[in-house]
Design an enzyme around this catalytic site. Structure first.
Site, mmCIF file in Angstrom:
data_model
loop_
_atom_site.group_PDB
_atom_site.id
_atom_site.type_symbol
_atom_site.label_atom_id
_atom_site.label_comp_id
_atom_site.label_asym_id
_atom_site.label_seq_id
_atom_site.Cartn_x
_atom_site.Cartn_y
_atom_site.Cartn_z
ATOM 1 N N PRO A 81 0.610 -1.071 0.004
ATOM 2 C CA PRO A 81 0.089 -0.116 -0.051
ATOM 3 C C PRO A 81 1.022 1.526 0.155
ATOM 4 O O PRO A 81 1.747 1.283 0.718
ATOM 5 C CB PRO A 81 -0.872 0.247 1.562
ATOM 6 C CG PRO A 81 -0.601 -1.293 1.483
ATOM 7 C CD PRO A 81 0.476 -1.922 0.846
ATOM 8 N N CYS A 82 0.389 2.040 -0.827
ATOM 9 C CA CYS A 82 1.425 3.376 -1.200
ATOM 10 C C CYS A 82 0.652 4.823 -0.020
ATOM 11 O O CYS A 82 1.751 5.875 -0.795
ATOM 12 C CB CYS A 82 1.418 3.057 -3.064
ATOM 13 S SG CYS A 82 -0.320 4.564 -3.161
#
Length: 373
Positions: A81-82
């Site tokens: 997840p960024c």
């Protein structure tokens, strides 16, 4: 021998779809986003979707559901997840628990021992601690025997009708020299950029908030890009316009193609934007142009955030239009609430970018095989 893949943090399966286009067999995907998992299951029937946080994903379970032994997997893919790395998150940093999720990915790498790894993230990862995250990823992979190189790839250079920058790490434990795919689209290359009209010009018009369910394509000759994404389909799902309130609908007619919030009469501007400098918020309330590229498709195609107004209809773009701008085939039907659907589209690796990565990996693998022979 089949080239196999497992996709961690798979979401709806954009990277998986691209790898499959390149000829890989995707055996499994893992994510904790339930709506994305339902989309993944429906669009990757030969893969096993494993729901839940990666912290709870065991090597034994992965080997059991895929029938693999350690060392047999061709490529382990994944994009942790960024949010912690994103330039949109001004509190980003290595202290954010989401920034350490790549270590869970590394745990899976160490257990599965794939020949190759592919890891994707936003360019904001470079700015954490002066490159601390990138250095940590490469150092920790090196410690378990993987040589890794990263490069910034531009989605538009591979036929995606969107300005999108992503850092792609490619690595292996087998000593094969590592490189990244070369651009194929743009000035001076084999193909021109894919424009917004190339991408969505065949989708029927919608009114603000209109949802007609599955719809037929507009008449006329389809572009090569439209033919590619349509396949054999004659109708398409997820083409429904979000409903904008009256104040926004009063603003839209003032914004020409290529225009933005600056074209809205002062008295109609949101209070916060009345105080904005003319140089600020350049994409807010932006209207797309038919002959241009889309701005980056985010998890909300919110006109307050960027240029998500249709080129010539007074509405925000539909989930399907966002999916076309992300290069998803039309047979991809997104499940869950409309909010969930936009999130699935915006979080994804564009399948055509995934295909370019997959094609390049196959070329590297085949070159090694030929040398070995």
């Amino acid at each position: 021998m089949a080239h196999t893949a497992i996709d961690l943090f798979c979401g709806a399966g954009g990277l998986s779809a691209g790898l499959e286009m390149a000829g890989f067999t995707v055996l499994a995907g893992n994510d904790l986003f339930e709506a994305a998992g339902k989309t993944f299951e429906a669009t990757h029937p030969h893969a096993k979707f494993i729901s839940g946080p990666i912290e709870e994903l065991t090597i034994d379970h992965l080997l059991d559901v895929t029938g693999l032994k350690p060392g047999e997997l061709t490529v382990l893919a994944g994009g942790p997840p960024c949010q912690a790395y994103s330039v949109y998150n001004h509190q980003r940093g290595m202290h954010d628990s989401r920034a350490t999720l790549f270590r869970e990915y590394l745990r899976i790498v160490d257990g599965l021992r794939p020949e190759w790894i592919v890891m994707e993230n936003v360019t904001g990862i470079y700015s954490i601690g002066g490159g601390e995250a990138v250095a940590a990823i490469k150092e920790e992979l090196a410690a378990i025997g993987y040589d890794v190189k990263e490069a910034v790839l531009r989605a538009e250079d591979f036929g995606v009708p969107q300005e999108r920058r992503r850092v792609v790490f490619i690595g292996n434990r087998i000593g094969t020299p590592i490189s990244h795919p070369e651009p194929t689209h743009g000035p001076g290359r084999a193909f021109p950029f894919t424009t917004i009209k190339d991408a969505i010009g065949d989708l029927p018009p919608l009114g603000n908030g209109e949802d007609r369910g599955r719809v037929a394509y507009k008449g006329g000759e389809a572009t090569p890009y439209q033919r590619l994404l349509r396949g054999n389909a004659t109708t398409v799902a997820n083409h429904a316009a979000p409903r904008l309130g009256k104040v926004n609908m009063d603003r839209l007619p003032h914004i020409p193609p290529g225009g933005s919030w600056r074209d809205i009469p002062f008295d109609l501007l949101p209070a916060g934007m009345k105080r904005a400098k003319r140089s600020d918020h350049t994409k807010r309330y932006g209207r797309m142009t038919w002959d241009g590229l889309s701005c980056t498709v985010l998890t909300k195609c919110d006109i307050h955030w960027g240029a998500y107004i249709h080129p010539d209809q007074d509405r925000a773009i539909s989930v399907r239009e966002a999916a076309r701008l992300q290069a998803f085939p039309d047979w991809f039907e997104f499940t869950g609430s409309r909010t969930d659907q936009y999130v699935q589209v915006g979080n994804a690796v564009p399948p055509l970018l995934g295909k370019a990565i997959g094609d390049h990996l196959k070329a590297l693998i085949e070159t090694r095989s030929q040398k070995a022979a």
